[in-house]
Design an enzyme around this catalytic site. Structure first.
Site, short mmCIF file in Angstrom:
data_model
loop_
_atom_site.label_atom_id
_atom_site.label_comp_id
_atom_site.label_asym_id
_atom_site.label_seq_id
_atom_site.Cartn_x
_atom_site.Cartn_y
_atom_site.Cartn_z
N TRP A 151 60.18 -3.50 -1.41
CA TRP A 151 60.71 -2.61 -2.44
C TRP A 151 59.64 -1.89 -3.25
CZ3 TRP A 151 58.58 -4.85 -6.65
CH2 TRP A 151 58.44 -6.23 -6.68
N ASN A 152 58.36 -2.28 -3.09
CA ASN A 152 57.40 -1.76 -4.07
C ASN A 152 56.86 -0.36 -3.75
OD1 ASN A 152 55.98 -3.04 -2.01
ND2 ASN A 152 54.24 -3.49 -3.31
N LYS A 175 64.89 -0.35 7.95
CA LYS A 175 65.73 -1.19 7.08
C LYS A 175 64.92 -1.39 5.80
CE LYS A 175 67.17 -4.81 5.33
NZ LYS A 175 66.96 -4.80 3.86
N GLY A 228 56.39 -7.16 3.83
CA GLY A 228 57.13 -8.03 2.92
C GLY A 228 56.37 -9.32 2.71
N GLU A 250 52.68 -6.75 7.64
CA GLU A 250 51.88 -6.45 6.43
C GLU A 250 52.42 -7.35 5.33
OE1 GLU A 250 49.37 -4.35 5.98
OE2 GLU A 250 49.39 -3.47 7.97
N LEU A 251 51.68 -8.40 5.00
CA LEU A 251 52.25 -9.43 4.14
C LEU A 251 51.51 -9.53 2.80
CD1 LEU A 251 52.77 -12.04 7.01
CD2 LEU A 251 54.32 -10.24 6.25
N CYS A 284 50.77 -5.78 -3.09
CA CYS A 284 50.24 -6.79 -2.16
C CYS A 284 48.75 -6.96 -2.40
CB CYS A 284 50.51 -6.35 -0.73
SG CYS A 284 49.94 -4.70 -0.35
N GLU A 385 51.02 -16.36 -4.18
CA GLU A 385 51.22 -14.98 -4.64
C GLU A 385 52.29 -14.94 -5.73
OE1 GLU A 385 53.28 -12.10 -2.12
OE2 GLU A 385 51.60 -10.73 -2.45
P1 NAD Z 1 60.73 -9.68 1.36
O1 NAD Z 1 59.99 -10.45 2.40
O2 NAD Z 1 61.68 -10.41 0.50
O3 NAD Z 1 61.57 -8.49 2.06
C1 NAD Z 1 60.97 -7.51 2.88
C2 NAD Z 1 62.04 -6.90 3.77
O4 NAD Z 1 62.52 -7.89 4.68
C3 NAD Z 1 63.27 -6.39 3.02
O5 NAD Z 1 63.70 -5.19 3.62
C4 NAD Z 1 64.28 -7.49 3.23
O6 NAD Z 1 65.61 -7.06 3.14
C5 NAD Z 1 63.94 -7.92 4.64
N1 NAD Z 1 64.38 -9.28 5.01
C6 NAD Z 1 64.62 -10.34 4.20
N2 NAD Z 1 65.01 -11.39 4.94
C7 NAD Z 1 65.02 -11.00 6.22
C8 NAD Z 1 65.33 -11.64 7.45
N3 NAD Z 1 65.74 -12.92 7.51
N4 NAD Z 1 65.21 -10.94 8.59
C9 NAD Z 1 64.79 -9.65 8.57
N5 NAD Z 1 64.50 -8.99 7.43
C10 NAD Z 1 64.61 -9.66 6.28
O7 NAD Z 1 59.61 -8.94 0.49
P2 NAD Z 1 59.80 -8.08 -0.85
O8 NAD Z 1 60.13 -9.00 -1.98
O9 NAD Z 1 60.67 -6.93 -0.57
O10 NAD Z 1 58.32 -7.50 -1.05
C11 NAD Z 1 57.30 -8.19 -1.70
C12 NAD Z 1 56.33 -8.77 -0.68
O11 NAD Z 1 55.84 -7.74 0.16
C13 NAD Z 1 55.09 -9.38 -1.34
O12 NAD Z 1 54.80 -10.60 -0.70
C14 NAD Z 1 54.01 -8.36 -1.04
O13 NAD Z 1 52.71 -8.88 -1.03
C15 NAD Z 1 54.43 -7.84 0.29
N6 NAD Z 1 53.83 -6.52 0.53
C16 NAD Z 1 52.83 -6.39 1.48
C17 NAD Z 1 52.22 -5.17 1.67
C18 NAD Z 1 51.12 -4.99 2.69
O14 NAD Z 1 50.87 -3.86 3.07
N7 NAD Z 1 50.45 -6.04 3.12
C19 NAD Z 1 52.63 -4.06 0.92
C20 NAD Z 1 53.62 -4.23 -0.04
C21 NAD Z 1 54.24 -5.46 -0.22
#
Ligand code: NAD
Length: 493
Positions: A151-152, A175, A228, A250-251, A284, A385
Site C-alpha cells: 500500500w505504500n 492485485k 510486501g 521485494e520484501l 521498506c 521491521e
Molecule cells: P502485505 O504483505 O501485507 O501485502 C502485500 C500484498 O500481498 C497486498 O496486495 C496483499 O493484499 C497481498 N496478500 C496478502 N496476503 C496474501 C496471500 N495469502 N496471498 C497473496 N497475496 C496476499 O504487505 P503490506 O502491509 O501491504 O506492505 C508493507 C510491507 O511491504 C513491508 O514489509 C515493506 O517493507 C514491504 N515493502 C517492500 C518494498 C521493496 O521494494 N522491498 C517496497 C515497499 C514495501
C-alpha cells in the site's frame, strides 16, 4: 463517494460476488471510496483474458517497436494525469503530496525507459563446436504475470513491475493492496487510451487471502512479482513453488544507517532523519537502525533530537507538512505495540514514544517521531521491521563492529554509510550484505539502477535494464545445416 470497478479485459466490470470494501482516507479517517472485493472467479476471468491476449490477441503479433510505442504513450498519459493520480494516492495512503509529485515524474520516466528497451531485447547466435549445426537463442515473454503490490507506493510498484513486463511482451494482472487500490484502478483507465489491447493489463482488487492467493495459485500464471512483507512473501513463494512459477520478491528491511566519526555530521543527521521519519517511516528502506560511532554518539544524538523536534506533522496535502499519518489502523496499532516492546526490552525513549495529537492532526493515526537509545542489536526493536517513525540508536566502536552489527539481521535491503573517507566507503560497500548501499546520501532511487534485497529482503531485482530479464525466458534453437544429416540415431551428437 466513488465506487470503483474491476478492470478486466479492457473494461470496468462489477465483481462477480457483488461485494465492495471501504477505503479510508488515513488523514481524515473517513471512507472516501469503495473498491471491489474480487473472488476467485473474477481473478480467473482476468488471468484468462491475459492469457488470451498473449496467445491469440493482437499483442502477441505486435512488433517489439510497436509495444515500445504503446508503453511510451502510457508514460505520456501518466504525465498528463500526474496531478490527479498524485492526489488520489495521497487520499488513499496518506503519503505527502510534495513527495508524490516527484514520484509521479519518476514513474513517467520509468515508463519511457522501458518503452525504449522493448525493441532492444535480443537473442544471440552462438558459434558452437559442432560442424554442420548452428545454434541461436531467442528471448521470449515468460507468460502471464501476477503483480501483487503493497500500500505504500502503489503506482510506483505498478511501473516497476508492469513497464518491464509489457516491454518483454507479457500480459499482467495486478492485485494492489486492499488498503490502497484506487490509484491503480485510476491508472487502468488510462491504458486503453494508450492503445494497449484488451486483456494485456488487468486489475483485480480485494483481500490478500482471497483475490491475492487465487491469483498466485492460478495455473495460467507463469510469473509472480510481489512487493510486501516477508511473512506474506514466504507464503506467496511456497504457493508459487507448487505451481513451478518464477518468482520475484521485494520484501521488508531493518536497514542500518551508519555514521562514522569522520562524517559531515550535519549532513548525516539530516540523512538519518529523512531515512526514518520520511513517509512516517513507512518505507521498506527505512533506516530504522542508526549505528553511531562511540566517539560522536553524544554530540550526534543531540543534533538528531534537535532536528527531529522540528519535524512538522500534518495534512499530507499541505506542502509545509514533513510527516503525514500512519496509513492503516492495523499499521498504527503495530507501531504503538513496538514502542511498548522496545520499552519493555530496556531501550530508553528520548523523543516521542506516543500518539501525536494537536491542531490539524485529525483522523487519529499520527505517531510522534520517536527515538530510542541504549538499544542492543539483539532486541526485537532492532531485529524486526516496524514500518513506522521509530529510530533505534546503536553504538559501535570500530569499522569491524559496524559491519558485524549492520549484517546481524535477517534482512538485507539497503544501508547508509556516512564518512569522508573514500577507502572506508568502499570497504563498507563491499562488506554490507544488502542490495543497495547509499554513501553520504539516503533514499536515492533511480528507475535505471537495480533495486532489490538480499537475505529475507527478497529475490530478484527491479529497475534498470536487467529488470526485463525477470519477465523473459531464453529459448535455444539448434539447427542442422548439413547437406546430408543422416546419422546414427542412438549416438548423441
Ligand atoms: P502485505 O504483505 O501485507 O501485502 C502485500 C500484498 O500481498 C497486498 O496486495 C496483499 O493484499 C497481498 N496478500 C496478502 N496476503 C496474501 C496471500 N495469502 N496471498 C497473496 N497475496 C496476499 O504487505 P503490506 O502491509 O501491504 O506492505 C508493507 C510491507 O511491504 C513491508 O514489509 C515493506 O517493507 C514491504 N515493502 C517492500 C518494498 C521493496 O521494494 N522491498 C517496497 C515497499 C514495501
Amino acid at each position: 463517494m466513488k465506487t470503483y470497478q474491476l478492470y478486466i479485459d479492457g473494461r470496468f466490470v462489477e465483481p462477480q460476488g457483488g461485494e465492495w470494501l471501504d477505503t479510508v482516507d488515513p488523514y481524515r479517517g473517513d471512507v472516501w471510496a469503495r473498491i471491489p472485493r474480487a473472488n476467485a472467479t473474477d481473478v480467473s476471468r482476468a488471468v484468462v483474458a491475459a492469457k488470451r491476449a498473449m496467445t491469440s490477441g493482437p499483442w502477441a503479433s505486435f512488433s517489439a517497436s510497436k509495444r515500445g510505442h504503446i508503453i511510451r504513450k502510457i508514460g505520456d498519459l501518466v504525465v498528463q494525469n500526474a496531478k490527479r493520480l498524485a492526489e488520489i494516492e495521497v487520499r488513499d495512503n496518506g503519503k505527502l503530496l510534495a513527495e508524490m509529485h516527484g514520484q509521479l515524474d519518476a514513474i513517467a520516466q520509468s515508463w519511457f525507459y522501458y518503452a525504449g528497451l522493448a525493441d532492444k531485447i535480443e537473442g544471440s547466435f552462438i558459434p558452437i563446436e559442432k560442424e554442420g549445426t548452428v545454434a541461436f537463442t531467442s528471448r521470449e515473454p515468460i507468460g502471464v504475470v501476477a503483480a501483487l503490490t503493497a500500500w505504500n507506493s502503489p503506482l510506483g510498484f505498478v511501473a516497476a513491475k508492469c513497464a518491464p513486463a509489457l516491454a518483454a511482451g507479457c500480459a499482467v494482472v495486478v492485485k494492489p493492496s486492499e488498503f490502497a487500490s484506487a490509484s491503480t484502478l485510476e491508472f487502468a483507465a488510462l491504458v486503453g487510451d494508450a492503445g494497449l489491447p484488451d486483456g494485456v493489463f488487468n486489475v483485480v482488487t480485494g483481500l490478500g487471502h482471497e483475490a491475492g492467493s487465487a491469483l498466485v495459485e492460478h495455473p495460467d500464471v507463469s510469473k509472480v512479482t510481489f512487493t510486501g512483507s516477508d511473512t506474506t512473501g514466504t507464503r506467496v513463494y511456497e504457493t508459487a513453488a507448487r505451481g513451478m512459477k518464477s518468482v520475484s520478491l521485494e520484501l521488508g528491511g531493518k536497514s542500518p544507517n551508519i555514521v562514522f566519526e569522520d562524517a559531515d555530521l550535519d549532513l548525516a543527521a539530516s540523512g538519518a532523519i529523512s531515512g526514518i521519519f520520511g513517509a512516517a517511516g513507512q518505507m521498506c528502506t527505512a533506516g530504522s537502525r542508526l549505528l553511531v560511532q562511540k566517539s560522536i554518539r553524544k554530540v550526534f544524538t543531540e543534533k538528531l533530537v534537535d532536528l527531529a523536534r522540528q519535524v512538522r506533522l500534518g495534512d499530507p496535502m499541505d506542502s509545509q507538512t514533513n510527516v503525514g499519518p500512519i496509513a492503516t489502523p492495523p499499521q498504527y496499532q503495530k507501531v504503538l505495540d513496538y514502542i511498548d516492546v522496545a520499552r519493555k526490552d530496556g531501550a530508553r525513549c528520548i523523543l516521542g514514544g506516543k500518539p501525536a495529537t494537536g491542531p490539524g492532526l485529525i483522523g487519529g493515526q499520527f505517531i510522534e517521531p520517536t527515538i530510542f537509545t541504549d538499544v542492543a542489536n539483539n532486541m526485537r526493536i532492532a531485529q524486526e521491521e516496524v514500518f513506522g517513525p521509530i529510530l533505534s540508536i546503536i553504538e559501535f566502536e570500530t569499522d569491524e563492529d559496524a559491519i558485524e552489527i549492520a549484517n546481524d539481521v535477517a534482512y538485507g535491503l539497503v544501508a547508509g554509510v556516512w564518512t569522508n573517507s573514500i577507502g572506508r566507503a568502499m570497504r563498507m560497500s563491499k562488506a554490507l550484505k544488502v542490495g543497495t548501499v547509499w554513501v553520504n546520501t539516503y533514499r536515492a532511487y533511480s528507475y535505471m539502477v537495480p533495486f532489490g534485497g538480499m537475505k529475507r529482503s527478497g529475490l530478484g531485482r527491479e529497475s534498470g535494464i536487467q529488470a526485463v530479464d525477470e519477465y523473459l525466458e531464453t529459448k535455444s534453437v539448434f539447427m542442422s545445416t548439413a547437406a546430408d544429416a543422416r546419422r546414427n540415431a542412438f549416438v548423441m551428437r
